[in-house]
Structure formats: structure tokens, C-alpha cells
Write a protein that holds these residues in place. Structure first.
Motif, mmCIF file in Angstrom:
data_model
loop_
_atom_site.group_PDB
_atom_site.id
_atom_site.type_symbol
_atom_site.label_atom_id
_atom_site.label_comp_id
_atom_site.label_asym_id
_atom_site.label_seq_id
_atom_site.Cartn_x
_atom_site.Cartn_y
_atom_site.Cartn_z
ATOM 1 N N GLY A 1 0.810 -1.216 0.000
ATOM 2 C CA GLY A 1 0.000 0.000 0.000
ATOM 3 C C GLY A 1 0.839 1.259 0.000
ATOM 4 O O GLY A 1 2.056 1.216 0.210
ATOM 5 N N LEU A 2 0.148 2.368 -0.269
ATOM 6 C CA LEU A 2 0.792 3.686 -0.274
ATOM 7 C C LEU A 2 -0.154 4.653 0.430
ATOM 8 O O LEU A 2 -1.367 4.632 0.174
ATOM 9 C CB LEU A 2 1.038 4.144 -1.721
ATOM 10 N N ALA A 3 0.393 5.475 1.311
ATOM 11 C CA ALA A 3 -0.470 6.416 2.053
ATOM 12 C C ALA A 3 0.196 7.774 2.131
ATOM 13 O O ALA A 3 1.427 7.885 2.175
ATOM 14 C CB ALA A 3 -0.722 5.878 3.467
ATOM 15 N N ARG A 4 -0.620 8.801 2.129
ATOM 16 C CA ARG A 4 -0.128 10.170 2.298
ATOM 17 C C ARG A 4 0.103 10.394 3.784
ATOM 18 O O ARG A 4 -0.693 9.956 4.621
ATOM 19 C CB ARG A 4 -1.204 11.151 1.803
ATOM 20 N N THR A 5 1.215 11.048 4.087
ATOM 21 C CA THR A 5 1.487 11.356 5.494
ATOM 22 C C THR A 5 1.831 12.841 5.613
ATOM 23 O O THR A 5 1.910 13.542 4.605
ATOM 24 C CB THR A 5 2.694 10.547 6.013
ATOM 25 N N ASP A 6 2.103 13.265 6.837
ATOM 26 C CA ASP A 6 2.429 14.682 7.008
ATOM 27 C C ASP A 6 3.819 15.023 6.470
ATOM 28 O O ASP A 6 4.134 16.179 6.214
ATOM 29 C CB ASP A 6 2.309 15.083 8.487
ATOM 30 N N PHE A 7 4.693 14.008 6.272
ATOM 31 C CA PHE A 7 6.034 14.298 5.755
ATOM 32 C C PHE A 7 6.181 13.953 4.276
ATOM 33 O O PHE A 7 7.213 14.203 3.667
ATOM 34 C CB PHE A 7 7.091 13.529 6.560
ATOM 35 N N GLY A 8 5.198 13.343 3.678
ATOM 36 C CA GLY A 8 5.285 12.925 2.275
ATOM 37 C C GLY A 8 4.420 11.699 2.054
ATOM 38 O O GLY A 8 3.191 11.775 2.103
ATOM 39 N N PHE A 9 5.070 10.563 1.852
ATOM 40 C CA PHE A 9 4.328 9.314 1.659
ATOM 41 C C PHE A 9 4.952 8.209 2.507
ATOM 42 O O PHE A 9 6.137 8.266 2.837
ATOM 43 C CB PHE A 9 4.386 8.874 0.194
#
Lengths: 243, 169
Positions: free
Chosen positions: A94-102
Motif C-alpha cells: 500500500g501507499l499512504a499520504r502522510t504529514d512528511f510525504g508518503f
């Protein structure tokens, strides 16, 4: 055998083997400096050569989208949009958006990426990442969650804190696999094909005759015997001519 | 020179020695380094000057932007992966002040060059520091047939000393 016949045989063998000898000398000489010339990391961008080797291009095994960016897996390599990430990775989850990027998850790693897809850090079981990871999710605050077996883990890759949560937040969005668009597939496969055959591989195969398959190997063997016979007949002729 | 000869001789006398698949878990390594209680990890980013220096030292762009370390007082432990020939070697480096206290190979995945795991080689790094040209202030004797692994360990030591210097300043 008379000396004249031997001389004719010697000359003919010399003529036949001259080209091969030049080819073998040249490839051998270059291969001798393979490390210095970094031939093992210089790739040949030729689809014809890939076809000649009979290499079939693999199919994408997984691909995930987050915030308009796509991470796709081809064999053990990952591509952020069309750019290959350094290193090899097990099954992408999986891939998720985070506060620092991905953040991406493979079956046993958390791969932290910048907005541009540069690797920030790769964390695995050595750093407390639970495995095998089945799915990856994030919530609206960019917090990461992993599904491992029947458990849901909250992951904080900055402080290396990984803990099971009894109730997963209702706002979780699980990363779902999707098909890679055709145009992106072609682009990645073209780059992938251009990174399969190194100059070292090609020169080694020319040097050993394997570039022509089994027939090439036999041909090089025949040439080796020819070189031997040439040397033997040459010495013989020389010794007979001595006063 | 004679040290390099002795190293080569020693290795030639043990041709039956093969690469072991010993793997030291970072957790175990850190527990040993910090004698039980491992401090919380921190990170340093390879950006700006750090990144340029890291690229110069390693001879290639680093595959990562952030390096993790564990610090207690003047001592810090670093775990870094660096490619030998084709596979990453996981190397642990402990820095005390501005000197290397010890280096350790936590995981070696190459088929050749495993000789860097031997104590006689690793001991050469004890007490080395960074000279002004970002090279080690002492020559590290190489091992025949393990040049790339030796380079990897030397370069990681240089990088760690540089980064340890940057966090202490």
C-alpha cells in the motif's frame, strides 16, 4: 605430413582464427578493467538486445495511488510514478499520504518517501515493524496503521513506536490496489528493459560465445582448439627450419 | 605494508573458511553497545552540505535522506547500509567524541569480501577520526579480494564521523 602442407595448414588456420583472436583479445582486455570501467553498472538500452536474450518483460504485481502519486511494483523493484526507487522490495501492500510525504508498506517494511518520491528511510523488523503486513492505511491526520494478521497496528515511524490498537479509527482509509495506466506501464517497462543488460554481461557473453547460444560456445571451443593447433604447428615448423 | 602481507597470509592459510550467515539484530547490537538500556533514537537529515559531503564520501548519491542514530552522552551508535559490490552491507559504527570506538558488520549479504567481519580488520578502525580532508586520519590496510567491502566500511566510518560531528556542533 610434409612441411609445405603443414605451412599451408598453419596459414589457413591463422587466417580463420585471426578475427576470433582479435575479438577475444579485445573483449578480454576490456573485461580485465571491468571494475574500473564500472561495466557491471552501465546498462545497454536496447530492446533488440533484450529480445535477442529472450527476456520476457514481467507484469506489474501491485500498484497503489495516494494523493495523485502512484507506486507500482515490477518484480522486486518499485516505481514512484515512472521513477525507479533504489533497492529491492518484497510484495508491495500500500501507499499512504502522510504529514512528511508518503509511506509505503511492503510485506515486511515501511518505506518513507518525500513528496518527490525520494527515500527518506526504510524500516523493517529490526526497527520494530510488525510483519507480515497485509494492508496499509492512514487517517486524516496522516497517522499510519498496518493490518498484520487479524491485528491493527498504529505505526509512528519517527519514534519507532508500533503498537496494536484495539479499535481502529473509523476515519481510516485503507490503500487499495489499482491497475497501472497503459501509458505509464509502457514508460516504466521501457526504462526497466534498459536496465537489464550490462556491458559486462554482453562482453562476457561475446567472449565466451554464449551470445550465440550453445552454438557460440561450441564455436569458441573450436577456436580454442584451432589456437592450440596453430601454436603446435608453428612450433613444429620453427623447429624444423632451425639449422 | 607488512601488516597487509600478514593479513593476506592469514587469509591464504584458511581457505576453508566460508562466509557465515551471522546476522546481528540492530536491537542486540545496540543493547550491547549501551550495556542494556538503549536510548531513544534520533535522526539526522542528509540535506544541503551534509548530502553533498555524503555523496563525496560514498562516491554515489545516498539511497536515503535520513540516518538514524542512538546517543548517550558523547557516545553515539549508527547503523548504515552500504553496497559492497551488489548487495547492502549493514554496518554499525560507535563514535565516542570525535573518534570511532568500534565498527561492526551486522549483516553481510555479498558472496565475496566477508573478511571484513574479522576482528583483526575491524580493530584497525578503533580510535580513528576524520582528518580535515574528510578522510580517516589513519591508513586502513586492505584485504585482497575484499576491496569493495573494505571501501564500504571505510566510507561508512567517514560518513558517520562527519554526521556525528555535525550533530555535536
Amino acid at each position: 605430413m610434409k612441411q609445405r602442407s603443414l605451412l599451408i595448414l598453419h596459414r589457413r588456420m591463422g587466417l580463420i582464427s585471426a578475427l576470433f583472436l582479435m575479438l577475444l583479445s579485445l573483449t578480454g582486455l576490456i573485461l580485465h578493467y571491468s571494475v574500473g570501467l564500472r561495466l557491471d553498472s552501465r546498462f545497454i538500452d536496447s530492446r533488440a538486445l533484450v529480445n535477442w536474450y529472450g527476456i520476457e518483460l514481467p507484469e506489474f504485481s501491485a500498484s497503489f495511488v495516494a494523493a495523485d502519486s502512484r507506486l507500482s511494483q515490477l518484480e522486486n523493484r518499485l516505481f514512484f510514478d515512472s521513477t525507479a526507487l533504489p533497492g529491492n522490495y518484497p510484495s508491495l501492500r500500500g501507499l499512504a499520504r502522510t504529514d512528511f510525504g508518503f509511506a509505503a508498506a511492503s510485506s515486511n517494511q515501511l518505506i518513507l518517501l518525500t513528496d518527490n518520491g525520494e527515500i527518506v528511510e526504510v524500516l523493517d523488523a529490526d526497527y520494530g515493524v510488525p510483519a507480515p503486513i497485509e494492508r496499509l492505511a492512514s487517517n486524516t491526520d496522516g497517522e499510519l496503521y498496518l493490518e498484520v494478521g487479524s491485528d491493527i497496528w498504529q505505526a509512528d515511524p519517527d519514534s519507532l513506536q508500533f503498537q496494536i490498537v484495539t479499535t481502529a479509527p473509523a476515519t481510516l482509509v485503507w490503500s487499495e490496489a489499482s491497475a497501472v495506466p497503459d501509458s505509464l506501464q509502457q514508460q516504466i517497462l521501457a526504462d526497466y528493459a534498459a536496465s537489464l543488460i550490462t556491458w559486462e554481461r554482453l562482453l562476457l557473453d561475446i567472449h565466451s560465445g554464449r551470445i550465440l547460444g550453445n552454438l557460440g560456445v561450441i564455436l569458441v571451443d573450436v577456436m580454442a582448439i584451432l589456437f592450440f593447433l596453430m601454436a603446435a604447428t608453428g612450433i613444429w615448423i620453427w623447429s624444423r627450419r632451425r639449422p | 605494508m607488512h601488516k597487509a602481507f600478514l593479513i593476506t597470509l592469514t587469509l591464504s592459510l584458511i581457505p576453508w573458511a566460508v562466509a557465515s550467515d551471522d546476522h546481528i539484530a540492530p536491537e542486540d547490537y545496540l543493547r550491547r553497545v549501551f550495556e542494556g538500556t538503549v536510548p531513544a533514537s534520533d535522526t539526522v537529515w542528509l540535506t544541503g552540505e551534509n548530502r553533498e559531503a555524503a555523496e563525496r564520501i560514498l562516491g554515489h548519491k545516498p539511497d536515503y535522506l535520513r540516518v538514524r542514530y542512538w546517543q548517550e552522552g558523547q557516545r553515539s551508535a549508527w547503523i548504515i547500509d552500504e553496497i559492497g559490490k551488489t548487495e547492502p552491507i549493514t554496518i554499525g559504527v560507535v563514535v565516542n567524541g570525535n573518534q570511532v570506538e568500534e565498527v561492526e558488520v551486522l549483516a553481510f549479504r555479498e558472496s565475496r569480501g566477508w573478511e571484513i567481519k574479522h576482528d583483526f580488520f575491524k580493530r584497525q578502525f578503533d580510535g580513528v577520526s576524520l582528518a580535515s580532508n574528510q578522510r580517516l586520519d589513519r591508513n586502513i590496510d586492505g584485504i585482497s579480494g575484499a576491496t569493495l567491502s573494505v571501501n564500504a566500511m571505510t566510507n561508512v566510518s567517514r560518513l558517520v564521523l562527519l554526521l556525528a560531528g555535525s550533530i555535536s556542533s
